[in-house]
Design a protein around this motif. Sequence first.
Motif, PDB file in Angstrom:
ATOM      1  N   PRO A 244       0.971  -1.248   0.027  1.00  0.00           N
ATOM      2  CA  PRO A 244       0.033  -0.041  -0.233  1.00  0.00           C
ATOM      3  C   PRO A 244       0.949   1.168   0.028  1.00  0.00           C
ATOM      4  O   PRO A 244       0.185   2.287  -0.463  1.00  0.00           O
ATOM      5  CB  PRO A 244      -0.878   0.083   1.177  1.00  0.00           C
ATOM      6  CG  PRO A 244      -0.325  -1.184   2.234  1.00  0.00           C
ATOM      7  CD  PRO A 244       0.449  -2.150   1.160  1.00  0.00           C
ATOM      8  N   PHE A 245       2.018   1.216   0.350  1.00  0.00           N
ATOM      9  CA  PHE A 245       2.843   2.385   0.734  1.00  0.00           C
ATOM     10  C   PHE A 245       3.410   2.777  -0.725  1.00  0.00           C
ATOM     11  O   PHE A 245       3.250   3.882  -1.305  1.00  0.00           O
ATOM     12  CB  PHE A 245       4.065   2.174   1.614  1.00  0.00           C
ATOM     13  CG  PHE A 245       5.241   3.350   1.557  1.00  0.00           C
ATOM     14  CD1 PHE A 245       4.919   4.201   2.092  1.00  0.00           C
ATOM     15  CD2 PHE A 245       6.259   2.901   0.756  1.00  0.00           C
ATOM     16  CE1 PHE A 245       5.654   5.453   2.119  1.00  0.00           C
ATOM     17  CE2 PHE A 245       7.207   4.180   0.924  1.00  0.00           C
ATOM     18  CZ  PHE A 245       7.072   5.247   1.478  1.00  0.00           C
ATOM     19  N   ARG A 250       2.935   6.169  -5.837  1.00  0.00           N
ATOM     20  CA  ARG A 250       2.604   6.035  -7.157  1.00  0.00           C
ATOM     21  C   ARG A 250       1.471   7.003  -7.493  1.00  0.00           C
ATOM     22  O   ARG A 250       1.422   7.889  -8.314  1.00  0.00           O
ATOM     23  CB  ARG A 250       2.661   4.816  -7.589  1.00  0.00           C
ATOM     24  CG  ARG A 250       3.787   3.976  -7.975  1.00  0.00           C
ATOM     25  CD  ARG A 250       3.649   2.876  -8.810  1.00  0.00           C
ATOM     26  NE  ARG A 250       2.404   1.858  -8.204  1.00  0.00           N
ATOM     27  CZ  ARG A 250       2.679   0.980  -7.295  1.00  0.00           C
ATOM     28  NH1 ARG A 250       3.869   0.686  -7.104  1.00  0.00           N
ATOM     29  NH2 ARG A 250       1.581   0.216  -6.970  1.00  0.00           N
ATOM     30  N   ALA A 251       0.512   6.855  -6.507  1.00  0.00           N
ATOM     31  CA  ALA A 251      -0.638   7.734  -6.907  1.00  0.00           C
ATOM     32  C   ALA A 251      -0.696   9.077  -6.518  1.00  0.00           C
ATOM     33  O   ALA A 251      -1.203  10.028  -7.423  1.00  0.00           O
ATOM     34  CB  ALA A 251      -1.849   7.145  -6.018  1.00  0.00           C
ATOM     35  N   THR A 273      -9.062  12.130 -11.304  1.00  0.00           N
ATOM     36  CA  THR A 273     -10.201  11.468 -10.481  1.00  0.00           C
ATOM     37  C   THR A 273      -9.525   9.974 -10.093  1.00  0.00           C
ATOM     38  O   THR A 273      -9.905   9.433  -9.105  1.00  0.00           O
ATOM     39  CB  THR A 273     -11.119  11.671 -11.102  1.00  0.00           C
ATOM     40  OG1 THR A 273     -11.868  12.901 -11.253  1.00  0.00           O
ATOM     41  CG2 THR A 273     -12.410  10.732 -10.218  1.00  0.00           C
ATOM     42  N   GLY A 274      -9.046   9.422 -11.164  1.00  0.00           N
ATOM     43  CA  GLY A 274      -8.428   8.019 -10.869  1.00  0.00           C
ATOM     44  C   GLY A 274      -7.424   8.033 -10.074  1.00  0.00           C
ATOM     45  O   GLY A 274      -7.065   7.055  -9.111  1.00  0.00           O
ATOM     46  N   ALA A 275      -6.516   9.043 -10.156  1.00  0.00           N
ATOM     47  CA  ALA A 275      -5.184   9.059  -9.181  1.00  0.00           C
ATOM     48  C   ALA A 275      -5.577   9.416  -7.888  1.00  0.00           C
ATOM     49  O   ALA A 275      -5.004   8.612  -6.980  1.00  0.00           O
ATOM     50  CB  ALA A 275      -4.333   9.935  -9.670  1.00  0.00           C
ATOM     51  N   ARG A 276      -6.866  10.029  -7.552  1.00  0.00           N
ATOM     52  CA  ARG A 276      -7.503  10.350  -6.414  1.00  0.00           C
ATOM     53  C   ARG A 276      -7.986   9.120  -5.720  1.00  0.00           C
ATOM     54  O   ARG A 276      -7.702   8.921  -4.563  1.00  0.00           O
ATOM     55  CB  ARG A 276      -8.085  11.476  -6.330  1.00  0.00           C
ATOM     56  CG  ARG A 276      -8.651  12.049  -4.769  1.00  0.00           C
ATOM     57  CD  ARG A 276      -9.832  11.108  -4.278  1.00  0.00           C
ATOM     58  NE  ARG A 276     -10.912  10.749  -5.058  1.00  0.00           N
ATOM     59  CZ  ARG A 276     -12.176  11.605  -4.818  1.00  0.00           C
ATOM     60  NH1 ARG A 276     -12.144  12.577  -3.881  1.00  0.00           N
ATOM     61  NH2 ARG A 276     -13.203  11.353  -5.494  1.00  0.00           N
ATOM     62  N   GLN A 281      -7.658   4.572  -1.956  1.00  0.00           N
ATOM     63  CA  GLN A 281      -7.529   3.205  -1.581  1.00  0.00           C
ATOM     64  C   GLN A 281      -6.390   2.455  -0.921  1.00  0.00           C
ATOM     65  O   GLN A 281      -6.420   1.658  -0.131  1.00  0.00           O
ATOM     66  CB  GLN A 281      -7.866   2.381  -3.021  1.00  0.00           C
ATOM     67  CG  GLN A 281      -7.958   0.920  -2.609  1.00  0.00           C
ATOM     68  CD  GLN A 281      -9.317   0.358  -1.908  1.00  0.00           C
ATOM     69  OE1 GLN A 281     -10.312   1.385  -1.991  1.00  0.00           O
ATOM     70  NE2 GLN A 281      -9.433  -0.741  -1.379  1.00  0.00           N
ATOM     71  N   ALA A 282      -5.241   3.169  -1.318  1.00  0.00           N
ATOM     72  CA  ALA A 282      -3.942   2.877  -0.730  1.00  0.00           C
ATOM     73  C   ALA A 282      -3.975   3.421   0.852  1.00  0.00           C
ATOM     74  O   ALA A 282      -3.509   2.725   1.468  1.00  0.00           O
ATOM     75  CB  ALA A 282      -2.789   3.486  -1.547  1.00  0.00           C
ATOM     76  N   ALA A 283      -4.507   4.613   1.005  1.00  0.00           N
ATOM     77  CA  ALA A 283      -4.619   5.131   2.308  1.00  0.00           C
ATOM     78  C   ALA A 283      -5.332   4.264   3.096  1.00  0.00           C
ATOM     79  O   ALA A 283      -5.331   3.987   4.278  1.00  0.00           O
ATOM     80  CB  ALA A 283      -4.901   6.640   2.358  1.00  0.00           C
TER      81      ALA A 283
END
Length: 396
Positions: A244-245, A250-251, A273-276, A281-283
Amino acid sequence: MTVPASRVRRRPRTPGRLLPLLLATVLLLPVAFLVIQAYRFVDADRDAVEREQLGVEYLRALGPVTEALVNAQSAAVSGHPLPRENLDRAVEQAAAVDARTGDELRTSERWAGIRAKLEALPERSLTDPEDAFNAYGEVTDLLLALYGKVRETSGLIRDPDVDTYFLQDGVGEEMPEALIAAGRLTDLVILIEQRPAADQGRSLMELATLRFAALQPARDLVNNLRAVVESSENAELGANVLNPFDAYQRAVEAMALLALPNRSGAVDTEGLTGARKQAQQAAKQLQPVLLDEIDRLLADRIDRLNRDALLVLGAGSLAVLLLISLAVSSWLSRTQDSPTAIDQPSIGTEPVESDRPTGDRWEPVALRPAGEQTPALQPAGQGREPDRWRPFDAAR
């Protein structure tokens, strides 16, 4: 004559016998004071760590509220149906945590204000995207203030451990700030598309401000996590945080590029919006891992404090037992060494019959009153002077 000696009991030397007890008592006072003070310090540290654990529990409950609120804001700005079920569920869970810990952390008043605004959101006119953006912005500002209140009153913001400090700073400040700012950034891009061309200059300034507000805490979070993972002694932390890190990093880098307007002033709304969503999701995966690591560090510290408390009590008890043993042994030794009686002859008496020799011993003599002259002693078996010549007188 002499009579059997009267046993006269000597008066015990009370000050000398009480001196060991007095010294032991005097030494017990500072020992007890030091033990009590040391135990209080350990107990105070343990209470502080337990209060930090309450803060971690509260931060864990605020994570779903933040995510649901950001999604609700984006839905309101874009005109999509509000995902109210997720927000209501997250609010109920946070309310239950506040009911248990709000008095200790002094967050009940702030949480009541946030909940009132959240419940009032559907009743307000959100048909205008600008109004929806401002209304949700007020609530998210209050939510960030609640994050700071929890960290302050729980003591997480003053934690002396380096790993714990950076972890709580990342999960309690930088991560929610980055998520909320990233949501505002994507929502502002949607609003800019609907604004008139006359407002393009103002819109680009707002976009640059939100871009910095979203990327700066995200980058700080990445740097702090990298430092913690490299210095942590927990091998599982690196393995759990790695995926996730990397996805979050990357995001964030993608958001930094996609948030830049092109020559015409347009922004790739779909890509941003996709990067957000990827960063969010990773957070979401990263937050529980970091909170679990903070909980582990705090639990280890409580175990050490419990051992320290036992050592303090054990050392104090041993010191008390040694002082009492020394006092008792000194008391007993003084009692055994001191004489309890002496032989004292009676005044105005003469030796008793058994004290006079007969033959090889003194001849017993009748007792006489004190002061009367006693005839000379003669060996046993020899009569007195007149008796010795009595046979010669009878022959004449």
